[in-house]
Scaffold this motif. Structure first.
Motif, short mmCIF file in Angstrom:
data_model
loop_
_atom_site.label_atom_id
_atom_site.label_comp_id
_atom_site.label_asym_id
_atom_site.label_seq_id
_atom_site.Cartn_x
_atom_site.Cartn_y
_atom_site.Cartn_z
N VAL A 284 26.87 -4.67 -24.93
CA VAL A 284 28.20 -5.15 -25.28
C VAL A 284 28.75 -5.99 -24.13
N GLU A 285 29.22 -7.17 -24.45
CA GLU A 285 29.83 -8.02 -23.44
C GLU A 285 31.29 -7.59 -23.23
N ASN A 286 31.68 -7.44 -21.98
CA ASN A 286 33.05 -7.05 -21.64
C ASN A 286 33.45 -7.85 -20.40
N GLN A 287 34.13 -8.95 -20.62
CA GLN A 287 34.49 -9.85 -19.52
C GLN A 287 35.40 -9.16 -18.52
N THR A 288 36.34 -8.33 -19.00
CA THR A 288 37.25 -7.62 -18.10
C THR A 288 36.48 -6.70 -17.18
N TYR A 289 35.53 -5.95 -17.73
CA TYR A 289 34.68 -5.04 -16.95
C TYR A 289 33.95 -5.82 -15.85
N ASP A 290 33.34 -6.93 -16.24
CA ASP A 290 32.57 -7.73 -15.28
C ASP A 290 33.46 -8.33 -14.20
N GLU A 291 34.66 -8.76 -14.58
CA GLU A 291 35.57 -9.36 -13.61
C GLU A 291 36.03 -8.34 -12.58
N TYR A 292 36.37 -7.14 -13.03
CA TYR A 292 36.79 -6.10 -12.09
C TYR A 292 35.64 -5.68 -11.18
N SER A 293 34.45 -5.60 -11.73
CA SER A 293 33.28 -5.24 -10.92
C SER A 293 33.03 -6.28 -9.84
N LEU A 294 33.14 -7.54 -10.20
CA LEU A 294 32.90 -8.62 -9.25
C LEU A 294 33.98 -8.69 -8.19
N LYS A 295 35.23 -8.57 -8.61
CA LYS A 295 36.36 -8.74 -7.68
C LYS A 295 36.55 -7.56 -6.75
N TYR B 161 20.31 -2.62 -10.14
CA TYR B 161 19.97 -1.20 -9.94
C TYR B 161 21.20 -0.30 -9.90
N ASN B 162 22.37 -0.86 -10.11
CA ASN B 162 23.60 -0.10 -9.99
C ASN B 162 23.63 1.10 -10.94
N TRP B 163 23.27 0.87 -12.20
CA TRP B 163 23.31 1.95 -13.19
C TRP B 163 22.35 3.08 -12.84
N LEU B 164 21.20 2.72 -12.26
CA LEU B 164 20.20 3.73 -11.91
C LEU B 164 20.67 4.55 -10.71
N VAL B 165 21.21 3.88 -9.69
CA VAL B 165 21.74 4.59 -8.52
C VAL B 165 22.89 5.49 -8.95
N ASN B 166 23.75 4.98 -9.83
CA ASN B 166 24.86 5.78 -10.34
C ASN B 166 24.35 7.06 -10.99
N SER B 167 23.33 6.96 -11.81
CA SER B 167 22.78 8.11 -12.51
C SER B 167 22.18 9.13 -11.54
N VAL B 168 21.38 8.64 -10.60
CA VAL B 168 20.69 9.52 -9.66
C VAL B 168 21.69 10.23 -8.75
N LEU B 169 22.66 9.49 -8.22
CA LEU B 169 23.64 10.10 -7.33
C LEU B 169 24.55 11.06 -8.08
N PHE B 170 24.83 10.77 -9.35
CA PHE B 170 25.61 11.68 -10.17
C PHE B 170 24.87 13.00 -10.35
N CYS B 171 23.58 12.92 -10.50
CA CYS B 171 22.76 14.13 -10.61
C CYS B 171 22.76 14.90 -9.29
N LEU B 172 22.54 14.19 -8.19
CA LEU B 172 22.48 14.84 -6.88
C LEU B 172 23.82 15.42 -6.44
N TYR B 173 24.90 14.86 -6.95
CA TYR B 173 26.24 15.33 -6.60
C TYR B 173 26.44 16.81 -6.93
N THR C 10 30.44 0.01 -6.74
CA THR C 10 29.08 -0.17 -6.22
C THR C 10 28.33 -1.25 -7.00
N ALA C 11 29.07 -2.16 -7.60
CA ALA C 11 28.44 -3.25 -8.35
C ALA C 11 27.59 -4.14 -7.44
N PHE C 12 27.78 -4.04 -6.12
CA PHE C 12 26.98 -4.81 -5.17
C PHE C 12 25.50 -4.44 -5.25
N LEU C 13 25.18 -3.32 -5.89
CA LEU C 13 23.79 -2.90 -6.05
C LEU C 13 23.06 -3.70 -7.11
N GLY C 14 23.79 -4.53 -7.82
CA GLY C 14 23.18 -5.43 -8.79
C GLY C 14 22.52 -4.71 -9.95
#
Length: 270
Positions: free
Chosen positions: A11-22, A202-214, A196-200
Motif C-alpha cells: 500500500v502506498e502511503n505518502q504521509t508515512y514515507d514523508e514522516y519517515s524521511l523527514k 532492512y528496516n522492517w527486518l531489524v524492527n522485527s528482530v529487535l522487537f523479539c529480543l526486547y 530507524t528508517a535510515f536502515l533502508g
C-alpha cells in the motif's frame, strides 16, 4: 505477475514515507539511541522483575502483594512507556501539533478492511509460512534457551504460568492486554520504525528482530518465535497502517497461542 502481486500487497502511503524521511534519526548518536530504544524497556523490565532481590525489594517498598507489582510494572512498560514516550518526544522534541502526532504514529488511517480482512489474512499467512520452522527448530531452540540460567523465566514471574498472568483482576487484565497489543504497536511500529528508517530496505527486518529480543523477561517463550515475529515488521512495511498491526498483534497473541501451543502442542507456558 510479480508486479501485480506486489501491487496487491503493498500500500502506498505518502504521509508515512514523508514522516519517515523527514524525522528519521540523522546523526550517528541518535541512530544508536533509537536502535537501543527498541531494547531499553526490556532491559529495565528484566532488571526490575527477573532479578529477584530487586523485585522483592521494590515490591515490599511499594506495598504490593503477590503478583501485583508485576501487573503494575507490565502496565507501566507496555502502556505508559510505549504510549507516552513517543508522544512526549514528538510534542517536545519534534514540536509537532496533535494532528501531526496522530499522523506520525499512523493513527489517522483507520480502515475496517485492514482490521477485519487484511490483518487476519496476514496472520494466517504468517502461521502457514512459519510452520516449517515451528515444527522443526522452535522446540530445540526453546529448550536450549531454557537451559541458560539467566534466560529462564523465574518461578516468581507472572510468565511462569497462564494462571499467574491471567490471575489479575479483570480490569487490570484488560488494561494489560490493551497495553500489550496497542501500546507496543504504537511504540515499535508507529514510532520507532519511522525513526530507524535510515536502515533502508532492512528496516522492517531489524524492527522485527529487535522487537523479539526486547522481550528479555520472557526469553524462552518469546525468542524462539523469531520467525513468526518477522511478519510484524513485514506487515507494517507492506500495509503502512497501524490499525492493521494492532489487529495482527491481537490475533497473534490470542489465536497464535491456541495454534502453536494448544493445537500443535509446541512449547509454551507449562
Amino acid at each position: 505477475m510479480k508486479q501485480s502481486i506486489q501491487n496487491l500487497l503493498l500500500v502506498e502511503n505518502q504521509t508515512y514515507d514523508e514522516y519517515s524521511l523527514k524525522y528519521q534519526a540523522k546523526t550517528t548518536v541518535s541512530k544508536f539511541l533509537y536502535i537501543f530504544a527498541y531494547l531499553l524497556p526490556g532491559v529495565v523490565a528484566y532488571f526490575l522483575v527477573n532479578i529477584k532481590p530487586v523485585h522483592d525489594f521494590l515490591s515490599d517498598a511499594l506495598g504490593f502483594k503477590g503478583y501485583n507489582f508485576q501487573y503494575f510494572m507490565f502496565i507501566v512498560f507496555t502502556l505508559f512507556w510505549h504510549l507516552f514516550f513517543p508522544i512526549f518526544m514528538l510534542r517536545k522534541s519534534e514540536k509537532l501539533e496533535w494532528r501531526k502526532v496522530f499522523a506520525f504514529l499512523s493513527l489517522d488511517r483507520f480502515s475496517f478492511k485492514e482490521v477485519l480482512l487484511v490483518a487476519p489474512i496476514a496472520f494466517a499467512m504468517s502461521v502457514l509460512l512459519s510452520l516449517p520452522y515451528m515444527m522443526t527448530l522452535y522446540e530445540p531452540f526453546q529448550s536450549w534457551l531454557n537451559s541458560i540460567a539467566g534466560f529462564r523465566i523465574p518461578d516468581h514471574s507472572i510468565f511462569a504460568s497462564y494462571e499467574a498472568f491471567y490471575g489479575a483482576p479483570l480490569v487490570v487484565t484488560i488494561i494489560m492486554l490493551i497495553g500489550n497489543f496497542v501500546g507496543e504497536e504504537i511504540y515499535f511500529r508507529g514510532y520507532l520504525m519511522k525513526k530507524t528508517a535510515f536502515l533502508g530496505r532492512y528496516n522492517w527486518l531489524v524492527n522485527s528482530v529487535l522487537f523479539c529480543l526486547y522481550h528479555l523477561w520472557q526469553i524462552p517463550q518469546t525468542w524462539p518465535l523469531i520467525v513468526p515475529f518477522i511478519f510484524f515488521g513485514l506487515t507494517m512495511q507492506l500495509r503502512k497502517n497501524l490499525y492493521t498491526m494492532i489487529a495482527f498483534h491481537l490475533f497473534f497473541n490470542i489465536a497464535g497461542v491456541q495454534i502453536y501451543h494448544v493445537l500443535l502442542g509446541l512449547g509454551g507456558i507449562h
